[in-house]
Design a protein around this motif. Structure first.
Motif, PDB file in Angstrom:
ATOM      1  N   ALA A 128       0.833  -1.203   0.000  1.00 33.23           N
ATOM      2  CA  ALA A 128       0.000   0.000   0.000  1.00 33.23           C
ATOM      3  C   ALA A 128       0.867   1.253   0.000  1.00 33.23           C
ATOM      4  N   ASP A 129       1.951   1.243   0.758  1.00 31.03           N
ATOM      5  CA  ASP A 129       2.856   2.400   0.807  1.00 31.03           C
ATOM      6  C   ASP A 129       3.500   2.655  -0.553  1.00 31.03           C
ATOM      7  N   ASN A 130       3.948   1.583  -1.207  1.00 32.36           N
ATOM      8  CA  ASN A 130       4.598   1.737  -2.511  1.00 32.36           C
ATOM      9  C   ASN A 130       3.629   2.266  -3.568  1.00 32.36           C
ATOM     10  N   LEU A 131       2.371   1.799  -3.505  1.00 30.83           N
ATOM     11  CA  LEU A 131       1.378   2.315  -4.439  1.00 30.83           C
ATOM     12  C   LEU A 131       1.159   3.808  -4.224  1.00 30.83           C
ATOM     13  N   GLU A 132       1.080   4.195  -2.956  1.00 30.42           N
ATOM     14  CA  GLU A 132       0.852   5.606  -2.654  1.00 30.42           C
ATOM     15  C   GLU A 132       2.037   6.462  -3.103  1.00 30.42           C
ATOM     16  N   ARG A 133       3.257   5.984  -2.873  1.00 29.54           N
ATOM     17  CA  ARG A 133       4.444   6.735  -3.300  1.00 29.54           C
ATOM     18  C   ARG A 133       4.488   6.871  -4.826  1.00 29.54           C
ATOM     19  N   ALA A 159       4.382  10.406  -6.926  1.00 32.92           N
ATOM     20  CA  ALA A 159       5.484  10.775  -7.817  1.00 32.92           C
ATOM     21  C   ALA A 159       5.054  10.855  -9.273  1.00 32.92           C
ATOM     22  N   ALA A 160       3.858  10.394  -9.587  1.00 34.18           N
ATOM     23  CA  ALA A 160       3.404  10.383 -10.981  1.00 34.18           C
ATOM     24  C   ALA A 160       3.246  11.805 -11.502  1.00 34.18           C
ATOM     25  N   ALA A 164       0.882  13.873 -17.508  1.00 31.64           N
ATOM     26  CA  ALA A 164       1.348  12.692 -18.237  1.00 31.64           C
ATOM     27  C   ALA A 164       0.609  12.539 -19.558  1.00 31.64           C
ATOM     28  N   ASP A 165       1.301  11.895 -20.515  1.00 28.73           N
ATOM     29  CA  ASP A 165       0.660  11.639 -21.807  1.00 28.73           C
ATOM     30  C   ASP A 165      -0.353  10.509 -21.644  1.00 28.73           C
ATOM     31  N   GLY A 187      -2.863   6.171 -18.560  1.00 33.65           N
ATOM     32  CA  GLY A 187      -3.497   4.867 -18.395  1.00 33.65           C
ATOM     33  C   GLY A 187      -2.845   4.063 -17.291  1.00 33.65           C
ATOM     34  N   LEU A 188      -1.518   4.138 -17.202  1.00 35.74           N
ATOM     35  CA  LEU A 188      -0.796   3.438 -16.144  1.00 35.74           C
ATOM     36  C   LEU A 188      -1.146   4.005 -14.776  1.00 35.74           C
ATOM     37  N   ILE A 189      -1.205   5.329 -14.695  1.00 40.13           N
ATOM     38  CA  ILE A 189      -1.552   5.979 -13.418  1.00 40.13           C
ATOM     39  C   ILE A 189      -2.969   5.606 -13.000  1.00 40.13           C
ATOM     40  N   ASN A 190      -3.864   5.575 -13.969  1.00 42.52           N
ATOM     41  CA  ASN A 190      -5.244   5.194 -13.661  1.00 42.52           C
ATOM     42  C   ASN A 190      -5.307   3.760 -13.146  1.00 42.52           C
ATOM     43  N   GLY A 191      -4.486   2.886 -13.721  1.00 39.57           N
ATOM     44  CA  GLY A 191      -4.436   1.503 -13.242  1.00 39.57           C
ATOM     45  C   GLY A 191      -3.922   1.414 -11.815  1.00 39.57           C
ATOM     46  N   LEU A 192      -2.922   2.232 -11.496  1.00 39.81           N
ATOM     47  CA  LEU A 192      -2.398   2.259 -10.124  1.00 39.81           C
ATOM     48  C   LEU A 192      -3.460   2.758  -9.143  1.00 39.81           C
TER      49      LEU A 192
END
Length: 209
Positions: free
Chosen positions: A86-91, A95-96, A100-101, A106-111
């Motif tokens: 959970a901590d790594n996902l939040e970090r 940092a995203a 973003a393009d 799409g990657l950020i939305n998946g996270l």
């Protein structure tokens, strides 16, 4: 006195004896001895029934408490192993890049969806996220003060920022939230809710969890 008499028979015999006594059929005091014995037996059975009911209720409560403790212990060990995820996902989300393009978006939305699903799974199993916001009261049972900073936005002794979210499980703190706390005298007017009141009550926040 034996205690093997059927309580239903005792009740019937007692009712009959009382009726006879009221009718004057047992006027002789010597004939009242069996009645006294039956009354004593009835009281004994009632006392035993009440004690048995109370003991059954105590056993039920103890069993429920033990089951909840066992469940909480099992989930707590598993949950601690997942807190790092959970901590790594939040970090990663912090940092995203904000601009973003489309591919990165799409990657950020998946996270974000993954984090949401994980937190929902935590909550379903009684694990609650602790992330106090600006101005929230500092609770030493739930929060760990990492540092103090002067602030014009929050009164002294309240939370300025959450550095790392904490978690509690069924009311028990699994990990305290790491927070920055407003220093004494902070706030728009220097208000400090933890300062001693005129009557001597209250106390100052010392920055220790």
């Amino acid at each position: 006195m034996t205690d093997t008499t059927n309580p239903n028979d005792l009740e019937a015999q007692l009712d009959e004896a009382l009726a006879n006594a009221e009718a004057g059929l047992d006027a002789d005091p010597d004939n009242l001895a069996p009645l006294d014995a039956m009354i004593a037996d009835r009281d004994l059975w009632k006392d035993r029934a009440m004690r048995a009911a109370a003991e059954a209720d105590n056993v039920k409560r103890r069993t429920e408490t033990q089951m909840n403790d066992a469940r909480a212990f099992a989930i707590q060990r598993f949950a601690k192993d997942l807190l790092g995820v959970a901590d790594n996902l939040e970090r990663a989300l912090m940092a995203a890049p904000k601009d973003a393009d489309s591919a990165a978006a799409g990657l950020i939305n998946g996270l974000e969806l993954t984090q949401k699903s994980l937190l929902q799974a935590f909550e379903t199993n009684g694990l609650k996220r602790l992330a106090p916001g600006l101005g929230d009261a500092f609770d030493p049972h739930l929060h760990q003060a990492m540092m103090e900073q002067p602030s014009t936005e929050a009164p002294g002794g309240t939370v300025l920022q959450t550095m790392q979210a904490g978690y509690e499980l069924f009311g028990r703190t699994v990990r305290p939230a790491m927070v920055v706390v407003a220093a004494k005298g902070s706030g728009a007017q220097g208000a400090n809710p933890y300062a001693a009141a005129p009557d001597g009550s209250g106390g100052t926040f010392d920055g220790q969890a």
